[in-house]
Design a protein around this motif. Structure first.
Motif, PDB file in Angstrom:
ATOM      1  N   LEU A 302      44.344 -48.987 -30.211  1.00 36.84           N
ATOM      2  CA  LEU A 302      44.838 -47.728 -30.767  1.00 36.84           C
ATOM      3  C   LEU A 302      45.597 -47.929 -32.077  1.00 36.84           C
ATOM      4  O   LEU A 302      45.952 -46.960 -32.754  1.00 36.84           O
ATOM      5  N   GLY A 303      45.856 -49.183 -32.422  1.00 33.84           N
ATOM      6  CA  GLY A 303      46.520 -49.489 -33.684  1.00 33.84           C
ATOM      7  C   GLY A 303      48.021 -49.298 -33.658  1.00 33.84           C
ATOM      8  O   GLY A 303      48.665 -49.235 -34.711  1.00 33.84           O
ATOM      9  N   TRP A 304      48.594 -49.226 -32.468  1.00 36.63           N
ATOM     10  CA  TRP A 304      50.034 -48.980 -32.371  1.00 36.63           C
ATOM     11  C   TRP A 304      50.850 -50.249 -32.560  1.00 36.63           C
ATOM     12  O   TRP A 304      51.949 -50.205 -33.102  1.00 36.63           O
ATOM     13  N   LEU A 305      50.354 -51.378 -32.065  1.00 35.91           N
ATOM     14  CA  LEU A 305      51.069 -52.646 -32.201  1.00 35.91           C
ATOM     15  C   LEU A 305      50.068 -53.761 -32.450  1.00 35.91           C
ATOM     16  O   LEU A 305      48.883 -53.643 -32.118  1.00 35.91           O
ATOM     17  N   GLU A 306      50.557 -54.863 -33.014  1.00 31.55           N
ATOM     18  CA  GLU A 306      49.719 -56.036 -33.234  1.00 31.55           C
ATOM     19  C   GLU A 306      49.594 -56.835 -31.935  1.00 31.55           C
ATOM     20  O   GLU A 306      50.462 -56.769 -31.060  1.00 31.55           O
ATOM     21  N   GLN A 307      48.521 -57.619 -31.840  1.00 32.30           N
ATOM     22  CA  GLN A 307      48.317 -58.438 -30.645  1.00 32.30           C
ATOM     23  C   GLN A 307      49.472 -59.412 -30.443  1.00 32.30           C
ATOM     24  O   GLN A 307      49.909 -59.664 -29.313  1.00 32.30           O
ATOM     25  N   GLU A 308      49.987 -59.975 -31.542  1.00 35.33           N
ATOM     26  CA  GLU A 308      51.094 -60.925 -31.431  1.00 35.33           C
ATOM     27  C   GLU A 308      52.340 -60.272 -30.835  1.00 35.33           C
ATOM     28  O   GLU A 308      53.093 -60.907 -30.094  1.00 35.33           O
ATOM     29  N   THR A 309      52.554 -59.004 -31.159  1.00 36.64           N
ATOM     30  CA  THR A 309      53.707 -58.282 -30.610  1.00 36.64           C
ATOM     31  C   THR A 309      53.530 -58.078 -29.108  1.00 36.64           C
ATOM     32  O   THR A 309      54.469 -58.288 -28.324  1.00 36.64           O
ATOM     33  N   ILE A 310      52.329 -57.694 -28.710  1.00 37.71           N
ATOM     34  CA  ILE A 310      52.037 -57.526 -27.285  1.00 37.71           C
ATOM     35  C   ILE A 310      52.232 -58.843 -26.545  1.00 37.71           C
ATOM     36  O   ILE A 310      52.875 -58.898 -25.484  1.00 37.71           O
ATOM     37  N   ASP A 311      51.677 -59.927 -27.092  1.00 36.66           N
ATOM     38  CA  ASP A 311      51.787 -61.233 -26.435  1.00 36.66           C
ATOM     39  C   ASP A 311      53.242 -61.644 -26.266  1.00 36.66           C
ATOM     40  O   ASP A 311      53.633 -62.195 -25.230  1.00 36.66           O
ATOM     41  N   PHE A 312      54.045 -61.378 -27.288  1.00 34.87           N
ATOM     42  CA  PHE A 312      55.453 -61.773 -27.227  1.00 34.87           C
ATOM     43  C   PHE A 312      56.183 -61.019 -26.118  1.00 34.87           C
ATOM     44  O   PHE A 312      56.873 -61.614 -25.292  1.00 34.87           O
TER      45      PHE A 312
END
Length: 390
Positions: A302-312
């Protein structure tokens, strides 16, 4: 759609080894190999269960599960153990130069010996690198990031990891999105020891009739007795309950696991000011429609957050207070892709003039929300907080 045989709430793909090999070459994917021990662990570990449900292929690693499937009236056509699949894989693709393997696991030096032996068999440098990680490596984020870098720099398109279940499956799940070149992930248990000649497999006749476990028990009784004689014995009672439709799954469906996992991540991201309640609810609704996908996957799409942010926030945040390694706050905000290097350098320069804490300047400039900063700090142990925010 693949034919799946459900044993104790675990859908096992009913495909042949050759079908699996062909698909891995054309489509890639993650392979896990359920056996009795895995199925018992999956009754208690929701994280492990969720990883299993989202794996591409779950193939039968046990003759006992073959017997169990027949007992349930849905026979699995072929046993495909990790120690059979891996040599079949490298033999099948030995002439395909695009297939290169990073071998990870076993004791120091063992993976290297396996690498040399396999490359001699196939006649090329198919195993392009190997690494035997230290004990408890999965608890050391710096070590894990070094491994990720090493795998990426090797250019390997296949990761074969044998560090035991559920450690190997959890490591793949946590870091696979960071492994840019890897298309095939194989969780292969003790296979590296077998390939190196470090340990001997059971005689073929024992494997054929389903008593390979007995060979392993006598070979390593100190480590294996509890697994086979205590932990795994309830399997037969649960199987009997399933036969008579009396078995109660600990996680009834993938959707129930979603309901356990996803709100927790959604709550953290909301608390951190990175998602609104409405956004969390929207993702949960999407996930109810497609329960095979993870919460974070929808957020990224959806473009709300980057994958790195989710992983963190999904994987690293809760480990901060337990980590033995201390880093400046900027390190973690950079890791979460909330600050870039230029922003960090500018904050450090202004710190000298303003006599303010790093986090205070980041918030003042509008680069990081106060909620986000507070959430990260909440997960740090009290004794480290002052040094992190400085």
């Amino acid at each position: 759609m693949d034919n799946e045989i459900n044993i104790l709430n675990v859908p096992i793909h009913n495909i042949t080894k050759i079908e699996l090999l062909q698909r891995l070459g054309s489509e890639g994917g993650t392979v896990v190999t359920p056996n009795v021990d895995h199925l018992m662990k999956l009754q208690k570990d929701p994280e492990f269960y969720g990883i299993y449900q989202t794996s591409t292929y779950r193939v039968c690693d046990s003759k006992i599960l073959i017997y169990a499937s027949k007992f349930l009236g849905q026979p699995i056509q072929e046993k495909i153990s990790g120690s059979d699949l891996f040599p079949a894989f490298y033999d099948y693709y030995k002439d395909n130069e695009k297939i290169t393997i990073f071998l990870m696991g076993a004791a120091v030096g063992v993976a290297k010996r396996a690498q040399e032996k396999i490359n001699a068999k196939v006649g090329r440098e198919m195993i392009i690198e190997s690494y035997s990680p230290p004990f408890d490596f999965e608890k050391d984020e710096l070590e894990c990031q070094r491994i990720v870098t090493r795998i990426n720099e090797s250019g390997a398109t296949v990761l074969a990891i044998g560090v035991g279940a559920p450690k190997q499956e959890k490591w793949i799940s946590k870091y696979r999105n960071q492994l840019k070149n890897v298309k095939v992930f194989l969780a292969i248990g003790a296979t590296i020891d077998f390939e190196a000649g470090e340990k001997k497999r059971s005689p073929q006749w024992m494997s054929d009739i389903g008593i390979e476990w007995l060979h392993r028990l006598f070979s390593d009784p100190g480590r294996m007795w509890k697994r086979y004689l205590v932990d795994d014995l309830p399997f037969f009672w649960l199987l009997l309950l399933q036969k008579f439709k009396l078995y109660t799954p600990p996680f009834s469906t993938r959707e129930e696991f979603v309901n356990w996992e996803s709100p927790r991540l959604g709550q953290i991201l909301n608390k951190a000011g990175l998602m609104s309640i409405e956004q969390v609810d929207q993702v949960l609704e999407l996930q109810r429609q497609k329960p095979e996908k993870r919460f974070g996957e929808f957020v990224v799409e959806l473009g709300w957050l980057e994958q790195e942010t989710i992983d963190f926030f999904a994987d690293c945040l809760t480990e901060l207070g337990l980590s033995k390694h201390r880093h400046p706050l900027g390190y973690y905000l950079y890791k979460a892709k909330l600050l870039d290097e230029d922003q960090i350098d500018l904050i450090l320069e202004e710190q000298k003039e303003l006599n303010m804490r790093f986090g205070e300047i980041a918030v003042m400039k509008g680069w990081v929300k106060q909620q986000t900063l507070d959430t990260v700090l909440d997960y740090l142990s009290e004794e480290f907080k002052d040094s992190f925010v400085a």
